[in-house]
Scaffold this active site. Structure first.
Site, PDB file in Angstrom:
ATOM      1  N   GLY A 150      -1.809  -8.539  -3.207  1.00  0.00           N
ATOM      2  CA  GLY A 150      -1.535  -8.627  -4.637  1.00  0.00           C
ATOM      3  C   GLY A 150      -0.059  -8.410  -4.930  1.00  0.00           C
ATOM      4  N   CYS A 183       1.988  13.652  -6.395  1.00  0.00           N
ATOM      5  CA  CYS A 183       2.722  14.859  -6.050  1.00  0.00           C
ATOM      6  C   CYS A 183       3.985  14.471  -5.304  1.00  0.00           C
ATOM      7  CB  CYS A 183       1.861  15.766  -5.176  1.00  0.00           C
ATOM      8  SG  CYS A 183       2.490  17.428  -5.125  1.00  0.00           S
TER       9      CYS A 183
HETATM   10  C1  LIG Z   1      -3.998  -2.795  -6.003  1.00  0.00           C
HETATM   11  C2  LIG Z   1      -3.217  -3.463  -7.072  1.00  0.00           C
HETATM   12  C3  LIG Z   1      -2.107  -4.277  -6.778  1.00  0.00           C
HETATM   13  C4  LIG Z   1      -1.597  -4.448  -5.380  1.00  0.00           C
HETATM   14  O1  LIG Z   1      -2.426  -5.200  -4.546  1.00  0.00           O
HETATM   15  P1  LIG Z   1      -2.196  -5.077  -2.968  1.00  0.00           P
HETATM   16  O2  LIG Z   1      -3.062  -6.148  -2.402  1.00  0.00           O
HETATM   17  O3  LIG Z   1      -2.623  -3.699  -2.582  1.00  0.00           O
HETATM   18  O4  LIG Z   1      -0.756  -5.304  -2.724  1.00  0.00           O
HETATM   19  C5  LIG Z   1      -1.437  -4.871  -7.816  1.00  0.00           C
HETATM   20  N1  LIG Z   1      -1.824  -4.691  -9.082  1.00  0.00           N
HETATM   21  C6  LIG Z   1      -2.877  -3.937  -9.416  1.00  0.00           C
HETATM   22  C7  LIG Z   1      -3.268  -3.799 -10.846  1.00  0.00           C
HETATM   23  C8  LIG Z   1      -3.604  -3.286  -8.421  1.00  0.00           C
HETATM   24  O5  LIG Z   1      -4.631  -2.511  -8.763  1.00  0.00           O
END
Ligand SMILES: *Cc1c(COP(=O)(O)O)cnc(C)c1O
Length: 397
Positions: free
Chosen positions: A71, A324
């Site tokens: 993501g 933290c």
């Molecule tokens: C987890 C998350 C990401 C990042 O996704 P990854 O695959 O872990 O890099 C981005 N935006 C939101 C809202 C997320 O919850």
């Protein structure tokens, strides 16, 4: 001890059907889809199918889907593309409550000659759309607003946001990592230019994501190299994970109804039970417009880290609303942006459910958590009439 996993916004269990679908690509079908021989080439049609499955889950055309590694890469790619396809535009609009995958990049860009506007939220985590209207300028390259918040589950009004942004001809990205698979997301009716999703938040493995890029939106690749993904994202395809993401998207569509009924009912029971059993507790964020699986509950006068530690002793996994760092407990940027009072923000716990949770999971939390909170409050230096005067209490971790 049984694990009660209520941290599905952090990551999810791989669905057994997803694992089964991806397995052949980790064993026999290890060819490179770019190879000239049939052994490699046969893998390509499975990528074609996965692209169709991902596209179908969000109402896109298959050629509008790019596979990425996560993501975060999808978010970074969207922002990179918007800035590099409109070099003269130096202004970005986003919100104070984005995931670090957007927020930290935008903050970095501010040191590289770009200007950013961070839209605030109210006490319930809601955006002020007039603030958005006023923030859009002639040199705004991109508006990046998340679809659903990972900490509170609050859903932003994307349709209204898209209408405002597209009326002004500005590119729009939405980080829909938490939304896809939990609520209907349909780019056929939502005029965003970019949309990010991630495999491991919807029961596919970690390390695969996708970026939707609307047909006609100019695109500049983030990774350059080979011709994979039609030159838009170089690098040999992660075939097993791409197949997994496709399967997970198909299953998500099939399980959406359950998410919005059974999973939501479990979440609501957990939330109502905790509020009833534990005085001085409240829910963070807008409970009307919220993901069906998430609740962020604040327990006054206790530290989230301590709650997590004691819950861990019973096999219960959740997240706290604080990070933290260097000996001081900073409440999360999301709760701070909402202005959640200090004594609540520190004791905020996010429970995030999935279709793999059961009635027993909720019953266990409702049995174990109230005595944990009571025990911590009995030890707490921050009880009624003894509110900390200064800023931060000493960190116990
Ligand atoms: C987890 C998350 C990401 C990042 O996704 P990854 O695959 O872990 O890099 C981005 N935006 C939101 C809202 C997320 O919850």
């Amino acid at each position: 001890m049984r694990t009660v996993y209520l941290d599905n916004n952090a990551t999810t269990q791989v669905d057994p059907e997803v694992l089964e679908a991806m397995m052949p690509f980790l064993t026999d079908l290890y060819g490179n889809p770019s190879s000239m021989h049939r052994f490699g080439g046969q893998v390509g049609r499975h990528i074609v199918q996965a692209r169709e499955q991902v596209a179908a889950a969000i109402g896109a055309q298959p050629e509008e889907i790019l596979f990425t590694a996560c993501g975060t890469e999808s978010d970074n790619t969207a922002i990179w593309s918007a800035l590099h396809s409109q070099k003269e535009k130096k202004h970005i609009i986003t919100t104070r409550v984005e995931h670090p995958g957007v927020l930290n990049l935008v903050q970095h860009l501010e040191k590289r000659g770009y200007e950013a506007t961070y839209l605030g939220v109210d006490a319930k985590g809601r955006l002020d759309l007039d603030e958005l209207r006023e923030a859009i300028r002639k040199d705004t390259a991109l508006v990046s607003v998340m679809y659903a918040n990972n900490e509170t589950g609050v859903l932003f009004p994307m349709e209204e946001i898209a209408r405002i942004v597209k009326e002004r001809g500005v590119q729009l990205h939405t980080d829909a990592v938490q939304a896809v698979g939990k609520v209907p997301v349909n780019v056929a009716e939502l005029p965003v230019d970019f949309l990010a999703l991630s495999g491991h938040k919807l029961h596919a493995p970690k390390g695969v994501g996708a970026l939707y890029v609307r047909k006609g939106t100019p695109f500049r690749p983030f990774l350059r190299g080979g011709h994979q993904e039609r030159g838009r994202r170089a690098g040999t395809e992660n075939t097993a994970s791409i197949v997994a993401l496709g399967k997970a998207c198909e299953l998500a569509a099939m399980n959406m109804a359950e998410e919005r009924t059974r999973v939501k009912a479990l979440r609501d029971r957990l939330e109502a039970g905790l509020l009833a059993a534990i005085p001085d507790s409240m829910v963070n964020g807008d409970t009307e417009n919220r993901l069906p699986n998430t609740t962020s509950v604040a327990f006054k006068y206790v530290e989230g880290e301590a709650i997590l530690l004691l819950m861990d002793g019973h096999g219960i996994c959740a997240s706290s609303g604080s990070a933290c760092t260097s000996g001081s407990l900073e409440p999360s940027h999301v709760l701070r942006a909402m202005g959640v009072p200090f004594t609540y923000a520190h004791g905020s716990i996010r429970f995030s459910l999935s279709r793999f949770n059961t009635d027993e999971d909720v019953a266990l939390v409702l049995r174990e958590l109230p005595p944990i909170i009571k025990r911590l409050r009995d030890m707490s230096p921050f009880r009624e009439g003894q509110e900390p005067k200064g800023e931060k209490p000493a960190c116990g971790c």
